[in-house]
Motif scaffolding. Structure first.
Motif, PDB file in Angstrom:
ATOM      1  N   SER A   1       0.852  -1.189   0.000  1.00  0.00           N
ATOM      2  CA  SER A   1       0.000   0.000   0.000  1.00  0.00           C
ATOM      3  C   SER A   1       0.889   1.240   0.000  1.00  0.00           C
ATOM      4  O   SER A   1       2.037   1.202   0.438  1.00  0.00           O
ATOM      5  CB  SER A   1      -0.909   0.003   1.231  1.00  0.00           C
TER       6      SER A   1
ATOM      7  N   LYS B   1      -8.029  -0.761   4.311  1.00  0.00           N
ATOM      8  CA  LYS B   1      -6.652  -0.418   4.671  1.00  0.00           C
ATOM      9  C   LYS B   1      -6.599   0.664   5.742  1.00  0.00           C
ATOM     10  O   LYS B   1      -5.667   0.706   6.552  1.00  0.00           O
ATOM     11  CB  LYS B   1      -5.881   0.021   3.426  1.00  0.00           C
TER      12      LYS B   1
ATOM     13  N   SER C   1      -9.426  -7.246   6.793  1.00  0.00           N
ATOM     14  CA  SER C   1      -8.025  -7.116   6.391  1.00  0.00           C
ATOM     15  C   SER C   1      -7.512  -8.375   5.701  1.00  0.00           C
ATOM     16  O   SER C   1      -6.595  -8.311   4.887  1.00  0.00           O
ATOM     17  CB  SER C   1      -7.149  -6.841   7.620  1.00  0.00           C
TER      18      SER C   1
END
Length: 558
Positions: free
Chosen positions: A36, A140, A353
């Motif tokens: 990310s 996220k 997640s």
């Protein structure tokens, strides 16, 4: 001076100061195997901004980047952070400027005084930006703050921030003034837009108005356009006298491919005889009901496809009641069969997640399309897949393409899936999906209960159901108290359909997953089966007619 919560969020915005400029490279997220760009660091000095964003700033291009998302502007308003700290004290130390992955940090401009389409000048070296989209936070953000289901709070409270598109390239640095140059849509603040994007989605007049805002990025504008199109299609159907019951009628489909996948499993591709003019998206976890020439109706998981064309994988059952035997021994390419509408009870757990799939044999058909989607959009995913042997893997190329996310257990090599260990070692904020033989389902259900996991954490997708049991009597209260008998080898659903007709008793998966066949229980005891009802619903007098059974006589409404 740190951020303050004393800022008047509704004060008109004309100018502000960029407190920080932040960028990042892609990094592995803590505790996951995916990357990310959310962990952004402060930049010093001037940095150049191109049409696609700030130089040396990286994004997961699945959801970020592109001209409409060149810059993630002021998700903060750093003045939001003190509010988050007071509302989520367990994560207070993580609520600091930069926490939301923003490129620009400011203190005054926010979702209540910034409008979609606003044009901003930045600094003195030519940079010109336009507000293009509200941010749509994903899992996220919750993972970064270690808060389950956090993202919906940001949209509910309109503290999401927004994106900019770059109208003119230029330089930026901390301390630059950001100034409103032109406001084209003064009634549509980010907060008001989010009211109809998330909280009042059925306001058709507002959907039509928002669909016309050309300066809104395609991600949000497309949502409004789709709502307008669906509403017009609904009005057209209603004007033509078409109602929901008519839509459930059987539609002819042709078998265009029959292919042996394994010694026990054969796949079938169906195409609608009269396809829809627009190709729908593939269904996730979809299943269809098919009416066979011998009068049986069977439900199967869709391995891939949509309303125009779909593929099934059907295992030949040892004690087939006629469905799998018909397909394996009688059905051929060119045969036309009546098919009910496609339904799905599997919802992507977008706020999780980590995604763990526990699957056995033909149960893979329930999740294959979802697994492929999760792989494409870079969700952290693991598939635990148990088979009798390597020769019993259906759709092998699709399984192979899933790559390292597959953990295969081959019974012919004495490999056994350890379900208790999978549950015990799951990572934080995992969602678990289960489909397989009854023993696998029961063991997973026991582990879910042991670890205190509920419907929000585990999804059970049965492909077989134990529907037999002691006979019982039924009175249908809203049908003149008509009395019916349900035999040991038949279901309440079958009896109701036989008496009142296919169209008056809705059903879909017929294995207890989807809840379409639920009926109200006015009195009597019920042995609940299937996974579609929560404990609260069971206590409120509801039962699944396709799998659950009365314990003695019961009174119902359909």
């Amino acid at each position: 001076m740190g951020p303050t919560a004393d800022v008047d969020m509704f004060a008109p915005f004309e100018r502000d100061v960029i407190l920080e400029v932040r960028t990042s490279r892609m990094k592995i997220m803590l505790g996951l195997a995916i990357q990310s760009g959310i962990d952004k660091e402060i930049r010093s000095g001037k940095v150049f901004v191109t049409k696609t964003g700030i130089e040396e700033d990286e994004h997961d291009l699945t959801f970020h980047g592109g001209v409409d998302k060149a810059i993630h502007g002021c998700e903060y308003c750093s003045s939001h952070y003190p509010k988050w700290r007071s509302e989520f004290p367990e994560a207070a130390e993580r609520f600091e400027p930069g926490g939301f992955g923003e490129n620009f940090v400011t203190s005054n401009m926010n979702e209540r005084n910034v409008c979609i389409g606003d044009i901003m000048s930045v600094g003195s070296e030519g940079l010109l930006l336009q507000v293009s989209l509200p941010r749509q936070p994903c899992f996220k953000l919750g993972h970064r703050f270690q808060l389950k289901n956090f993202a919906p709070h940001t949209t509910k409270l309109s503290r999401t921030g927004w994106y900019y598109r770059v109208l003119r390239e230029g330089w930026v640095q901390a301390g630059d003034e950001i100034k409103l140059v032109e406001r084209k849509w003064p009634k549509w603040t980010i907060e008001r837009l989010q009211e109809y994007l998330h909280r009042k989605q059925d306001n058709h007049a507002m959907n039509e108005e928002l669909a016309t805002i050309e300066d809104m990025g395609d991600e949000s504008r497309g949502n409004f356009k789709n709502r307008v199109a669906k509403q017009k299609a609904k009005e057209k159907r209603e004007a033509g006298g078409v109602n929901g019951k008519d839509e459930d009628k059987w539609i002819p489909y042709k078998i265009v491919e029959k292919k042996r996948q394994t010694p026990r499993i054969t796949s079938f591709v169906f195409e609608a005889v009269t396809p829809e003019t627009e190709t729908p998206e593939d269904e996730l976890g979809g299943h269809v009901r098919i009416k066979l020439p011998n009068g049986l109706v069977r439900s199967y998981s869709i391995a891939r496809g949509n309303k125009n064309r779909f593929e099934l994988g059907i295992a030949l059952e040892t004690n087939s009641r006629g469905g799998s035997e018909y397909f394996h021994k009688t059905a051929e390419e060119g045969h036309i069969l009546p098919v009910g509408h496609i339904t799905t009870d599997v919802e992507p757990a977008g706020l999780a997640s980590n995604h763990i799939f526990i699957v056995g044999g033909i149960g893979i058909t329930a999740f294959l399309t979802m697994l492929e989607l999760y792989q494409r959009i870079h969700y952290n995913t693991i598939l635990h897949y148990a088979v009798r042997s390597a020769t019993e893997i259906p759709f092998p190329s699709r399984i192979t393409n899933l790559g390292d996310l597959v953990h295969l257990y081959d019974a012919s090599k004495n490999q056994r899936m350890n379900i208790p260990t999978i549950f015990a070692t799951r990572s934080w904020n995992s969602h678990i999906y289960v489909c397989g033989p009854r023993r696998m389902m029961d063991e997973a259900a026991a582990q879910a209960k042991l670890h205190g996991l509920g419907d929000d954490d585990v999804h059970f997708e049965a492909f077989q159901a134990n529907t037999t049991g002691d006979p019982f009597a039924v009175s249908v209260a809203n049908q003149g108290n008509e009395k019916l008998s349900v035999g040991a080898e038949e279901t309440l659903l079958e009896v109701l359909k036989r008496r009142f007709g296919e169209d008056d008793v809705p059903s879909s998966c017929e294995v207890g997953n989807c809840g379409t066949c639920r009926v109200t229980v006015r009195s009597g005891r019920v042995e609940h089966r299937g996974s579609a009802l929560g404990e609260e619903e069971k206590g409120e007098g509801v039962m699944l007619s396709c799998v659950s059974r009365g314990v003695g006589p019961i009174v119902i409404e359909i």
